[in-house]
Design a protein around this motif. Structure first.
Motif, PDB file in Angstrom:
ATOM      1  N   LEU A 163     -76.770 -44.052 -37.584  1.00 24.33           N
ATOM      2  CA  LEU A 163     -75.455 -44.718 -37.720  1.00 24.33           C
ATOM      3  C   LEU A 163     -75.457 -45.430 -39.084  1.00 24.33           C
ATOM      4  O   LEU A 163     -75.341 -44.791 -40.116  1.00 24.33           O
ATOM      5  N   GLY A 164     -75.626 -46.768 -39.060  1.00 25.15           N
ATOM      6  CA  GLY A 164     -75.673 -47.488 -40.329  1.00 25.15           C
ATOM      7  C   GLY A 164     -76.840 -47.066 -41.212  1.00 25.15           C
ATOM      8  O   GLY A 164     -76.761 -47.141 -42.443  1.00 25.15           O
ATOM      9  N   LEU A 215     -69.290 -44.054 -43.327  1.00 27.91           N
ATOM     10  CA  LEU A 215     -70.307 -43.460 -42.451  1.00 27.91           C
ATOM     11  C   LEU A 215     -69.738 -43.440 -41.042  1.00 27.91           C
ATOM     12  O   LEU A 215     -69.316 -44.492 -40.525  1.00 27.91           O
ATOM     13  N   SER A 216     -69.720 -42.256 -40.408  1.00 22.36           N
ATOM     14  CA  SER A 216     -69.059 -42.213 -39.101  1.00 22.36           C
ATOM     15  C   SER A 216     -69.852 -42.989 -38.055  1.00 22.36           C
ATOM     16  O   SER A 216     -71.090 -42.957 -38.030  1.00 22.36           O
ATOM     17  N   GLY A 217     -69.090 -43.742 -37.257  1.00 21.56           N
ATOM     18  CA  GLY A 217     -69.697 -44.594 -36.232  1.00 21.56           C
ATOM     19  C   GLY A 217     -70.385 -45.815 -36.818  1.00 21.56           C
ATOM     20  O   GLY A 217     -71.133 -46.501 -36.112  1.00 21.56           O
ATOM     21  N   ALA A 218     -70.160 -46.091 -38.078  1.00 20.16           N
ATOM     22  CA  ALA A 218     -70.864 -47.216 -38.723  1.00 20.16           C
ATOM     23  C   ALA A 218     -69.941 -47.938 -39.706  1.00 20.16           C
ATOM     24  O   ALA A 218     -70.306 -48.204 -40.845  1.00 20.16           O
ATOM     25  N   THR A 219     -68.754 -48.267 -39.205  1.00 16.83           N
ATOM     26  CA  THR A 219     -67.778 -48.948 -40.072  1.00 16.83           C
ATOM     27  C   THR A 219     -68.279 -50.322 -40.515  1.00 16.83           C
ATOM     28  O   THR A 219     -68.005 -50.755 -41.633  1.00 16.83           O
ATOM     29  N   LEU A 220     -69.039 -50.982 -39.647  1.00 13.42           N
ATOM     30  CA  LEU A 220     -69.482 -52.340 -40.014  1.00 13.42           C
ATOM     31  C   LEU A 220     -70.508 -52.284 -41.147  1.00 13.42           C
ATOM     32  O   LEU A 220     -70.456 -53.072 -42.096  1.00 13.42           O
ATOM     33  N   THR A 221     -71.424 -51.334 -41.076  1.00 16.21           N
ATOM     34  CA  THR A 221     -72.383 -51.160 -42.178  1.00 16.21           C
ATOM     35  C   THR A 221     -71.631 -50.736 -43.444  1.00 16.21           C
ATOM     36  O   THR A 221     -71.900 -51.244 -44.537  1.00 16.21           O
ATOM     37  N   LYS A 241     -63.155 -45.869 -44.407  1.00 16.71           N
ATOM     38  CA  LYS A 241     -63.270 -45.350 -43.045  1.00 16.71           C
ATOM     39  C   LYS A 241     -62.470 -44.052 -42.939  1.00 16.71           C
ATOM     40  O   LYS A 241     -61.319 -43.989 -43.375  1.00 16.71           O
ATOM     41  N   LEU A 296     -74.766 -54.527 -40.622  1.00 19.14           N
ATOM     42  CA  LEU A 296     -74.514 -54.989 -39.261  1.00 19.14           C
ATOM     43  C   LEU A 296     -75.715 -55.770 -38.729  1.00 19.14           C
ATOM     44  O   LEU A 296     -75.570 -56.829 -38.139  1.00 19.14           O
ATOM     45  N   TRP A 297     -76.931 -55.227 -38.992  1.00 21.78           N
ATOM     46  CA  TRP A 297     -78.125 -55.845 -38.414  1.00 21.78           C
ATOM     47  C   TRP A 297     -79.050 -56.440 -39.460  1.00 21.78           C
ATOM     48  O   TRP A 297     -79.967 -57.176 -39.101  1.00 21.78           O
ATOM     49  N   GLU A 356     -80.609 -50.945 -40.599  1.00 30.07           N
ATOM     50  CA  GLU A 356     -79.447 -50.539 -39.798  1.00 30.07           C
ATOM     51  C   GLU A 356     -79.906 -49.455 -38.819  1.00 30.07           C
ATOM     52  O   GLU A 356     -80.983 -48.884 -38.960  1.00 30.07           O
ATOM     53  N   THR A 357     -79.067 -49.143 -37.844  1.00 33.96           N
ATOM     54  CA  THR A 357     -79.479 -48.181 -36.815  1.00 33.96           C
ATOM     55  C   THR A 357     -79.613 -46.769 -37.397  1.00 33.96           C
ATOM     56  O   THR A 357     -78.668 -46.267 -38.018  1.00 33.96           O
TER      57      THR A 357
HETATM   58  C1  LIG Z   1     -76.953 -49.350 -30.269  1.00 33.90           C
HETATM   59  C2  LIG Z   1     -75.863 -49.403 -31.297  1.00 33.90           C
HETATM   60  C3  LIG Z   1     -76.210 -49.448 -32.622  1.00 33.90           C
HETATM   61  C4  LIG Z   1     -75.218 -49.504 -33.596  1.00 33.90           C
HETATM   62  N1  LIG Z   1     -75.573 -49.561 -34.901  1.00 33.90           N
HETATM   63  C5  LIG Z   1     -74.625 -49.640 -35.836  1.00 33.90           C
HETATM   64  C6  LIG Z   1     -74.959 -49.734 -37.205  1.00 33.90           C
HETATM   65  O1  LIG Z   1     -76.117 -49.700 -37.619  1.00 33.90           O
HETATM   66  N2  LIG Z   1     -73.948 -49.871 -38.091  1.00 33.90           N
HETATM   67  C7  LIG Z   1     -72.614 -49.907 -37.709  1.00 33.90           C
HETATM   68  O2  LIG Z   1     -71.759 -50.061 -38.573  1.00 33.90           O
HETATM   69  N3  LIG Z   1     -72.287 -49.782 -36.432  1.00 33.90           N
HETATM   70  C8  LIG Z   1     -73.241 -49.653 -35.484  1.00 33.90           C
HETATM   71  N4  LIG Z   1     -72.902 -49.541 -34.183  1.00 33.90           N
HETATM   72  C9  LIG Z   1     -71.484 -49.392 -33.846  1.00 33.90           C
HETATM   73  C10 LIG Z   1     -70.730 -50.691 -34.003  1.00 33.90           C
HETATM   74  O3  LIG Z   1     -70.952 -51.474 -32.915  1.00 33.90           O
HETATM   75  C11 LIG Z   1     -69.250 -50.374 -34.166  1.00 33.90           C
HETATM   76  O4  LIG Z   1     -68.792 -49.772 -33.002  1.00 33.90           O
HETATM   77  C12 LIG Z   1     -69.027 -49.426 -35.313  1.00 33.90           C
HETATM   78  O5  LIG Z   1     -69.456 -49.987 -36.501  1.00 33.90           O
HETATM   79  C13 LIG Z   1     -67.558 -49.066 -35.450  1.00 33.90           C
HETATM   80  O6  LIG Z   1     -67.529 -47.970 -36.336  1.00 33.90           O
HETATM   81  P1  LIG Z   1     -66.470 -46.800 -36.201  1.00 33.90           P
HETATM   82  O7  LIG Z   1     -65.153 -47.491 -36.251  1.00 33.90           O
HETATM   83  O8  LIG Z   1     -66.729 -45.906 -37.372  1.00 33.90           O
HETATM   84  O9  LIG Z   1     -66.733 -46.137 -34.898  1.00 33.90           O
HETATM   85  C14 LIG Z   1     -73.869 -49.498 -33.227  1.00 33.90           C
HETATM   86  C15 LIG Z   1     -73.527 -49.457 -31.861  1.00 33.90           C
HETATM   87  C16 LIG Z   1     -74.520 -49.409 -30.903  1.00 33.90           C
HETATM   88  C17 LIG Z   1     -74.131 -49.351 -29.470  1.00 33.90           C
END
Ligand SMILES: Cc1cc2nc3c(=O)[nH]c(=O)nc-3n(C[C@H](O)[C@H](O)[C@H](O)COP(=O)(O)O)c2cc1C
Length: 282
Positions: free
Chosen positions: A196-197, A244-250, A227, A165-166, A192-193
């Motif tokens: 999360l990622g 990875l939960s909350g990190a679908t883009l990574t 996912k 993602l980043w 990555e965060t």
């Molecule tokens: C501050 C912040 C950091 C994030 N960092 C990541 C990240 O490193 N990787 C990632 O895939 N999503 C990250 N997200 C979430 C993405 O914007 C996106 O919502 C997420 O990938 C969707 O995943 P999900 O469908 O599993 O919730 C971050 C969101 C925020 C607000």
């Protein structure tokens, strides 16, 4: 008739000017500015000299850190061991990705894949649909690391990378000698965060990759980070790991980079040679 003006030895030199400037009272703004500038100059000199002087040491440490990661995914790492000595157990080679053949006229130890990928003379541009890993250019030649026991190939370690993602996530994918089955994975350099990622670097998640397959029997990339989680009843489960939960883009970035590197534009031709028994030489 008036006397000509006495000019002495002319305008003051730079040293005299500096003496005069630093001789001013401490509360004179000109002295404050001069002291601040002098301090900046001295500090920048110290930083520059340290950066240049310590660069070789930094490069050595980076190279040792990478070798340690390679040893880890190869299952050869023992804490406290001499990394260089242990690394000697691996055969570091360069591979021409288009042909899948070894390149033996260059030193694998000093090859810099990042520099090669950035240089148009040693890399190829990837067009939109080709560039699923989001890397824009791919080096023509990549390093691989082979582990053999009594001459028999046991494992191969492939450097892989792609955009999350980043950040560009750099990893090492260790495969069994079948060129399909994962021995281990490491993402050793990514931004990555955290939480999360950044969980791509979590050893517990990486452990779920072991025994998974990245390509089908005929070599087609099939790996996916799913996912929600892998359906263990699915025939595709052997190609999948939990997202990875909350990190679908990574997670998608990881899927894409693995598919890219084990595919035709990556190590595909080389892996196909591995599956045929890897004749040595070029
Ligand atoms: C501050 C912040 C950091 C994030 N960092 C990541 C990240 O490193 N990787 C990632 O895939 N999503 C990250 N997200 C979430 C993405 O914007 C996106 O919502 C997420 O990938 C969707 O995943 P999900 O469908 O599993 O919730 C971050 C969101 C925020 C607000």
């Amino acid at each position: 008739m008036s006397e000509p003006a006495v000019t002495g030895s002319g305008a003051p030199g730079p040293v005299q000017r500096l003496r005069r400037l630093f001789g001013l009272p401490n509360d004179d703004p000109r002295k404050t500015v001069a002291v601040a500038l002098a301090l900046c100059l001295v500090c920048s000199l110290v930083v520059s000299v340290a950066a240049v002087g310590l660069r070789p040491l930094q490069q050595l440490n980076e190279s040792l850190a990478l070798k340690r990661e390679i040893l880890k995914v190869a299952g050869l790492y023992v804490s406290g061991q001499d990394v260089e000595q242990a690394f000697g157990r691996l055969d570091a080679r360069l591979v021409d990705l288009d042909s899948g053949r070894f390149v033996d006229d260059r030193d694998a130890g000093s090859y810099d894949m990042r520099r090669a990928a950035a240089d148009p003379a040693t890399s190829v541009a990837l067009s939109g649909p080709q560039d699923i890993a989001g890397i824009r250019r791919r080096a023509e030649i990549m390093p691989v690391y082979l582990l053999r026991e009594q001459g028999e190939l046991q494992k191969l370690i492939l450097p892989v990378y792609g955009y999350g993602l980043w950040s560009t996530m750099y990893g090492l994918l260790a495969l069994e000698a079948d060129g399909r089955t994962v021995v281990d994975i490491s993402f050793y350099d990514q931004l990555e965060t955290a939480g999360l990622g950044g969980e791509v670097a979590n050893p517990s998640w990486q452990a779920t990759w072991r025994g998974k397959r990245v390509v089908t029997d005929d070599g087609a990339p099939r790996f996916r980070v799913v996912k929600g989680g892998v359906d263990t009843a699915s025939p595709d489960a052997v190609y999948q790991v939990d997202g990875l939960s909350g990190a679908t883009l990574t997670s998608n970035g990881v899927t894409n980079l693995v598919r890219f590197w084990v595919g035709d534009l990556g190590y595909g031709p080389f892996l196909s040679r591995v599956r045929q028994g890897l004749g040595e030489g070029t």
